[in-house]
Design a protein around this motif. Structure first.
Motif, PDB file in Angstrom:
ATOM      1  N   GLN A 178      15.584  22.590 -34.384  1.00 46.96           N
ATOM      2  CA  GLN A 178      16.382  22.863 -33.363  1.00 46.96           C
ATOM      3  C   GLN A 178      17.644  23.109 -33.967  1.00 46.96           C
ATOM      4  O   GLN A 178      17.938  23.192 -35.248  1.00 46.96           O
ATOM      5  CB  GLN A 178      16.651  21.724 -32.315  1.00 46.96           C
ATOM      6  CG  GLN A 178      15.846  21.901 -31.016  1.00 46.96           C
ATOM      7  CD  GLN A 178      16.275  22.999 -30.113  1.00 46.96           C
ATOM      8  OE1 GLN A 178      17.483  23.728 -30.396  1.00 46.96           O
ATOM      9  NE2 GLN A 178      15.554  23.268 -29.068  1.00 46.96           N
ATOM     10  N   ALA A 179      18.772  23.403 -33.078  1.00 44.00           N
ATOM     11  CA  ALA A 179      19.964  23.811 -33.424  1.00 44.00           C
ATOM     12  C   ALA A 179      20.528  22.935 -34.588  1.00 44.00           C
ATOM     13  O   ALA A 179      20.410  21.506 -34.216  1.00 44.00           O
ATOM     14  CB  ALA A 179      20.919  24.239 -32.701  1.00 44.00           C
TER      15      ALA A 179
ATOM     16  N   HIS B  28      16.953  26.261 -38.758  1.00 43.09           N
ATOM     17  CA  HIS B  28      15.843  26.305 -37.962  1.00 43.09           C
ATOM     18  C   HIS B  28      14.536  26.471 -38.668  1.00 43.09           C
ATOM     19  O   HIS B  28      13.428  26.228 -38.031  1.00 43.09           O
ATOM     20  CB  HIS B  28      15.809  27.564 -36.975  1.00 43.09           C
ATOM     21  CG  HIS B  28      17.295  27.292 -36.149  1.00 43.09           C
ATOM     22  ND1 HIS B  28      17.311  26.442 -34.993  1.00 43.09           N
ATOM     23  CD2 HIS B  28      18.227  28.231 -35.898  1.00 43.09           C
ATOM     24  CE1 HIS B  28      18.604  26.757 -34.437  1.00 43.09           C
ATOM     25  NE2 HIS B  28      18.932  27.909 -34.903  1.00 43.09           N
TER      26      HIS B  28
ATOM     27  N   SER C 140      16.210  32.135 -32.770  1.00 45.06           N
ATOM     28  CA  SER C 140      16.540  30.580 -32.869  1.00 45.06           C
ATOM     29  C   SER C 140      15.865  30.165 -31.411  1.00 45.06           C
ATOM     30  O   SER C 140      15.841  30.849 -30.601  1.00 45.06           O
ATOM     31  CB  SER C 140      17.866  30.331 -33.220  1.00 45.06           C
ATOM     32  OG  SER C 140      18.796  30.948 -32.147  1.00 45.06           O
ATOM     33  N   PRO C 141      15.779  28.788 -31.305  1.00 45.92           N
ATOM     34  CA  PRO C 141      15.214  28.314 -29.979  1.00 45.92           C
ATOM     35  C   PRO C 141      15.977  28.741 -28.836  1.00 45.92           C
ATOM     36  O   PRO C 141      15.413  28.773 -27.811  1.00 45.92           O
ATOM     37  CB  PRO C 141      15.213  26.939 -30.428  1.00 45.92           C
ATOM     38  CG  PRO C 141      15.153  26.553 -31.765  1.00 45.92           C
ATOM     39  CD  PRO C 141      16.190  27.916 -32.384  1.00 45.92           C
ATOM     40  N   ASN C 142      17.355  28.727 -28.986  1.00 46.21           N
ATOM     41  CA  ASN C 142      18.274  29.097 -27.770  1.00 46.21           C
ATOM     42  C   ASN C 142      18.485  30.611 -27.670  1.00 46.21           C
ATOM     43  O   ASN C 142      19.539  30.847 -27.114  1.00 46.21           O
ATOM     44  CB  ASN C 142      19.349  28.148 -27.758  1.00 46.21           C
ATOM     45  CG  ASN C 142      19.031  26.821 -27.623  1.00 46.21           C
ATOM     46  OD1 ASN C 142      18.624  26.337 -26.726  1.00 46.21           O
ATOM     47  ND2 ASN C 142      19.175  25.892 -28.809  1.00 46.21           N
TER      48      ASN C 142
ATOM     49  N   SER D  47      20.953  18.531 -24.501  1.00 41.93           N
ATOM     50  CA  SER D  47      22.330  18.785 -24.936  1.00 41.93           C
ATOM     51  C   SER D  47      23.051  18.585 -23.803  1.00 41.93           C
ATOM     52  O   SER D  47      22.699  17.392 -23.264  1.00 41.93           O
ATOM     53  CB  SER D  47      22.286  20.459 -25.103  1.00 41.93           C
ATOM     54  OG  SER D  47      23.540  20.805 -25.634  1.00 41.93           O
TER      55      SER D  47
ATOM     56  N   THR E 167      10.541  25.543 -36.818  1.00 39.81           N
ATOM     57  CA  THR E 167      10.230  24.298 -36.146  1.00 39.81           C
ATOM     58  C   THR E 167      11.462  23.650 -35.997  1.00 39.81           C
ATOM     59  O   THR E 167      11.341  22.368 -34.901  1.00 39.81           O
ATOM     60  CB  THR E 167       9.323  23.478 -37.072  1.00 39.81           C
ATOM     61  OG1 THR E 167       9.952  23.032 -38.364  1.00 39.81           O
ATOM     62  CG2 THR E 167       7.971  24.284 -37.175  1.00 39.81           C
TER      63      THR E 167
ATOM     64  N   ARG F 151      22.375  25.564 -22.986  1.00 40.80           N
ATOM     65  CA  ARG F 151      21.160  25.053 -23.736  1.00 40.80           C
ATOM     66  C   ARG F 151      20.489  23.948 -22.775  1.00 40.80           C
ATOM     67  O   ARG F 151      21.007  23.221 -22.032  1.00 40.80           O
ATOM     68  CB  ARG F 151      21.703  24.237 -24.958  1.00 40.80           C
ATOM     69  CG  ARG F 151      22.458  25.110 -25.992  1.00 40.80           C
ATOM     70  CD  ARG F 151      22.915  24.433 -27.118  1.00 40.80           C
ATOM     71  NE  ARG F 151      23.637  25.147 -27.950  1.00 40.80           N
ATOM     72  CZ  ARG F 151      23.300  25.888 -29.059  1.00 40.80           C
ATOM     73  NH1 ARG F 151      21.909  26.010 -29.119  1.00 40.80           N
ATOM     74  NH2 ARG F 151      23.942  26.612 -29.843  1.00 40.80           N
ATOM     75  N   GLY F 152      18.875  24.051 -23.051  1.00 38.44           N
ATOM     76  CA  GLY F 152      18.345  23.169 -22.334  1.00 38.44           C
ATOM     77  C   GLY F 152      17.829  23.698 -20.854  1.00 38.44           C
ATOM     78  O   GLY F 152      17.557  22.904 -20.104  1.00 38.44           O
TER      79      GLY F 152
END
Length: 421
Positions: free
Chosen positions: A105-106, A98, A260-262, A329, A103, A287-288
């Motif tokens: 994603q996974a 990440h 992390s983003p999620n 995802s 910046t 996710r999403g």
């Protein structure tokens, strides 16, 4: 007396660290009060390091392994604070999955670049280990590698294996290694779940620890160094003050920065060590959506899954029939059915047992259930045992009972490396 710009910046930047001397006598300040009976907030390893005038780093060229979670109590990044302080010779930053500024994603990283805010060179550690990572440390010119990243308490969260790989690489490169401790956001009360079989080792699990390890990063570093590294690194840890093993993140008084983003909230971390197992299936792990790992589902799933999950009587959690459309995802842009977890008693909640119960009931209530073709579930659980037992019709108690002996052995080893009560 003249003051340099760096001195002025350091004075401001250290506001979040002003009290690490408060490690001994916590200062009454405007810091958020922990909701735990008026207790003072937790002071991180970085705050204690800064309050001591960075004496541990004196005379050393320093590089920091970190990401957006490496912040002070007033939400300044530790790299920005140290860069502005003339007492620290900070020469490099090392970014994990990440990225340093977060910046990517996974499964992504930021690569090699110069940080616009500080001008410092940022090196990419993601998917590097052994001699290639040691070569990165050598090329950076650092004497000491400092690690400061917020973990979430699950074996398959990759930052603890970034820690492991960086420790091993620092030993190869002849570098000193310093770990600045942060809280385990889901408490350090107990280790839970299956223990990794080394035959299934990957970047989501290098060594035989439990799925929910119940340790802080400094405790893990001590365990890695003593139990797993072939060549131990010259290791020092900087402990927190004010943290108790029974404390959840909202009792720390510290700002939550998504690691992390999620992983948007501490609520996500609470369920993650169980529901991340759905990455190993054909169902969405949320996710999403705005509730990753709390929402689970797939096309064709209906109310029967929630009914079956609730019938298990799992402690501390209820399940709601839910419908959602992930923006990326699995099932991107499609409306799917499934469940949402509602944890009503986090003291009683067992995330790993819950994750297994959801796998068992998903398989029984939805005819479309399937494991990922690459058997990713085996990498997540640490062996083929969970998958094969569920396929054989085992119930939740039978699956959980199958790892108890391994877990008891890990708990005995773990106990030797705990730093806090």
């Amino acid at each position: 007396m003249s003051l340099s710009r760096r001195s002025l910046l350091a004075a401001g930047g250290a506001l979040g660290a002003v009290g690490a001397g408060a490690a001994v006598a916590p200062a009454a300040s405007a810091a958020p009060a922990a909701p735990d009976a008026g207790r003072p907030r937790v002071r991180t390893g970085f705050e204690r390091l800064a309050a001591d005038g960075y004496a541990l780093l004196a005379g050393e060229r320093v590089g920091v392994v970190t990401n957006p979670t490496g912040v002070t109590a007033d939400a300044r990044h530790v790299v920005d604070v140290m860069h502005a302080d003339e007492r620290v010779d900070l020469v490099a930053v090392f970014g994990p999955e990440h990225g340093f500024r977060g910046t990517a994603q996974a499964g992504g990283s930021e690569g090699r670049y110069d940080d616009p805010a500080t001008g410092l060179p940022v090196y990419d550690t993601y998917l590097k280990s052994g001699q290639p990572l040691a070569d990165v440390f050598t090329a950076s010119g650092v004497d000491t590698v400092v690690f400061d990243i917020q973990d979430v308490g699950a074996r398959f969260y990759t930052y603890i294996w970034t820690l492991y790989d960086c420790m091993a690489a620092a030993a190869l490169a002849g570098k000193r290694f310093v770990v600045l401790d942060r809280p385990n956001p889901v408490t350090g009360r107990a280790a839970l779940g299956p223990v990794l079989d080394r035959a299934f080792a990957t970047f989501v699990g290098r060594e035989p620890i439990a799925q929910a390890h119940g340790m802080t990063v400094a405790e893990l570093a001590l365990l890695f160094n003593a139990e797993f590294l072939t060549a131990p690194v010259a290791l020092e840890t900087v402990r927190m003050t004010g943290w108790r093993r029974t404390g959840f993140f909202d009792a720390t008084g510290l700002p939550w920065v998504p690691p992390s983003p999620n992983m948007p909230t501490p609520d996500t971390a609470l369920v993650y060590s169980g529901t991340c197992l759905f990455e190993g299936t054909n169902l969405s792990e949320g996710r999403g959506t705005t509730r990753p790992f709390e929402l689970l589902g797939a096309e064709g799933v209906d109310r029967r899954w929630a009914e079956a999950a609730n019938a298990l009587g799992l402690p501390g959690v209820r399940f709601r029939e839910a419908y959602f459309a992930p923006t990326f995802s699995k099932f991107q842009g499609k409306t799917v059915g499934g469940v949402q977890l509602h944890v009503h008693d986090r003291e009683a909640f067992d995330p790993v047992r819950t994750g297994v119960g959801l796998l068992v009931t998903a398989r029984r209530s939805w005819s479309g259930f399937a494991w990922r073709a690459d058997h990713w579930i085996d990498k997540l659980t640490g062996s083929a045992r969970v998958r094969t037992l569920i396929d054989a019709g085992a119930d939740t108690d039978e699956v959980v009972g199958a790892w108890e002996a391994d877990l008891a052995a890990f708990r005995a080893v773990r106990r030797e490396h705990l730093l806090y009560r």
